[in-house]
Write an enzyme that holds these catalytic residues in place. Structure first.
Site, PDB file in Angstrom:
ATOM      1  N   SER A  79      11.093  25.974  -2.458  1.00 12.46           N
ATOM      2  CA  SER A  79      10.681  25.928  -3.864  1.00 12.46           C
ATOM      3  C   SER A  79      10.195  27.290  -4.350  1.00 12.46           C
ATOM      4  O   SER A  79       9.498  28.015  -3.627  1.00 12.46           O
ATOM      5  CB  SER A  79       9.551  24.911  -4.036  1.00 12.46           C
ATOM      6  OG  SER A  79      10.015  23.602  -3.900  1.00 12.46           O
ATOM      7  N   HIS A 103       5.187  24.475  -9.903  1.00 14.81           N
ATOM      8  CA  HIS A 103       4.606  23.474  -9.002  1.00 14.81           C
ATOM      9  C   HIS A 103       4.129  24.076  -7.690  1.00 14.81           C
ATOM     10  O   HIS A 103       3.446  23.402  -6.906  1.00 14.81           O
ATOM     11  CB  HIS A 103       5.600  22.324  -8.754  1.00 14.81           C
ATOM     12  CG  HIS A 103       6.684  22.627  -7.776  1.00 14.81           C
ATOM     13  ND1 HIS A 103       7.929  23.071  -8.147  1.00 14.81           N
ATOM     14  CD2 HIS A 103       6.714  22.543  -6.418  1.00 14.81           C
ATOM     15  CE1 HIS A 103       8.688  23.231  -7.075  1.00 14.81           C
ATOM     16  NE2 HIS A 103       7.970  22.932  -6.008  1.00 14.81           N
ATOM     17  N   ASP A 142       9.529  24.389 -15.053  1.00 10.91           N
ATOM     18  CA  ASP A 142       8.905  24.606 -13.737  1.00 10.91           C
ATOM     19  C   ASP A 142       9.049  26.080 -13.357  1.00 10.91           C
ATOM     20  O   ASP A 142       9.869  26.450 -12.511  1.00 10.91           O
ATOM     21  CB  ASP A 142       9.560  23.693 -12.701  1.00 10.91           C
ATOM     22  CG  ASP A 142       8.834  23.729 -11.361  1.00 10.91           C
ATOM     23  OD1 ASP A 142       7.713  24.255 -11.301  1.00 10.91           O
ATOM     24  OD2 ASP A 142       9.414  23.220 -10.376  1.00 10.91           O
TER      25      ASP A 142
END
Length: 360
Positions: free
Chosen positions: A308, A152, A216
């Site tokens: 992230s 992402h 992910d």
């Protein structure tokens, strides 16, 4: 005839015998090892495992019959009788990995030591085409040419949204990071390395319908090799946890690992304060109902927005090396919410995809 001459004539003979069989084989690409495992068709000297076999044969530590096995692994021939052999995909991963000078927005975290997490990377660019440029995600160096991050973090798989990958950073506002060791001696890191990305590959099953944020995970190939040193060094991957780490992946639960990053240190969605210094936090791995995911939690501690793609690592049973077991994926809207864990993409469950995607 000298051993070197015998070796040369052996490989030239292989080229003559096998050239017909290899006509039409791609000069480089995926292949299968003799045990059926994934491999990469590369030049002999680029495959450390095969070079080690030849060295062992020359020194008498391996039988000459091993030559026959190497001959079966020839997958292509380039001009000038340059042989390409099928090399185990995992052999593209470095053996000198997971080492750190670390003594035994991250919320509730603490400043990391300079060089404490030498594999951590920062992604700089635009998270979306309409957003400003900034350091917006993390990643982990797994070879001198590849960074593992969250899918992402790469907008629609378009690597052009990432201007550069920074390695060897610690304090963003300083060009040179220094600190004193336990003996009062100053220790300084060199300038951070800014490398443009060459390409990116998202997991093919990322964000599939009905499974938001599944798989992910993504690989960024750098446009040049990172210069490895004490402050820039790859992390180990858990290819075989029992053999490498001393315990099985099922035993990750209950163990304490480390996450690191420059993400938001504020709990609120509207508190976007980001630290100048790399933060680290210790979290405990919890049981997680989602497949392909690790969950981790610490009292009042968490990774947050901007972390992230960054690393979550466990050390081996001897405390000698760190292994990347999780890629920071998602958490609660309010970071460090009591009793709510953060999700990390489980690296050990994606090893086949990683090793098959790597190229020399």
């Amino acid at each position: 005839m000298s051993p070197a001459s015998r070796q040369r004539y052996f490989w030239e003979g292989c080229a003559v015998l096998l050239i017909i069989a290899t006509i039409g084989v791609a000069a480089q690409g995926s292949c299968r090892m003799d045990d059926g495992g994934p491999g990469e068709c590369i030049e002999l000297l680029q495959c450390q495992q095969h070079v080690s076999v030849i060295t062992a044969i020359r020194s008498g530590r391996a039988p000459t019959s091993e030559y026959a096995r190497l001959r079966r692994l020839v997958c292509a021939i380039r001009a000038g009788n340059v042989l390409l052999l099928c090399c185990p995909a995992e052999s593209l991963l470095p053996s000198d990995c997971g080492l750190t000078a670390q003594p035994d927005r991250i919320v509730g975290g603490e400043d990391a030591y300079v060089g404490g997490w030498p594999w951590i990377a920062m992604l700089y660019g635009s998270p979306t085409p309409s957003s400003d440029k900034l350091f917006f995600c993390g990643g982990s160096l797994i070879t001198s040419r590849y960074v593992l991050t969250a899918a992402h973090c790469i907008y629609r798989g378009d690597v052009s949204t990432i201007d550069l990958v920074r390695l060897g950073e610690h304090t963003v506002s300083r060009d040179i990071d220094c600190e004193n060791n336990d003996f009062g001696q100053q220790r300084c890191a060199p300038h951070p390395q800014d490398i443009r990305p060459e390409s990116a590959v998202l997991h093919p099953n990322y964000d599939r319908p009905g499974c938001l944020r599944c798989n992910d995970i993504a690989l960024i190939r750098l446009s040049a090799n990172a210069r490895l040193n004490e402050f820039v060094r790859p992390v180990c991957l858990p290819i075989n946890p029992v053999q490498q780490m001393g315990f099985a992946a099922s035993e990750f639960i209950g163990k304490f690992g480390w996450a690191a990053g420059w993400g938001s240190v504020g709990r609120s969605l509207f508190d976007t304060r980001q630290p100048d210094v790399l933060q680290q936090v210790q979290l405990q791995v919890l049981s997680c109902s989602s497949p392909g995911v690790l969950c981790a939690l610490g009292p009042g501690k968490d990774t947050c927005r901007g972390d992230s793609g960054g690393p979550f690592v466990l050390s081996d049973s001897r405390g000698l090396r760190f292994f990347l077991v999780g890629v920071t994926s998602s958490g609660n809207v309010v970071c460090a919410t009591e009793g709510v864990s953060t999700r990390y993409t489980a690296v050990h469950e994606h090893i086949p995809w990683i090793t098959q995607t790597l190229r020399p």
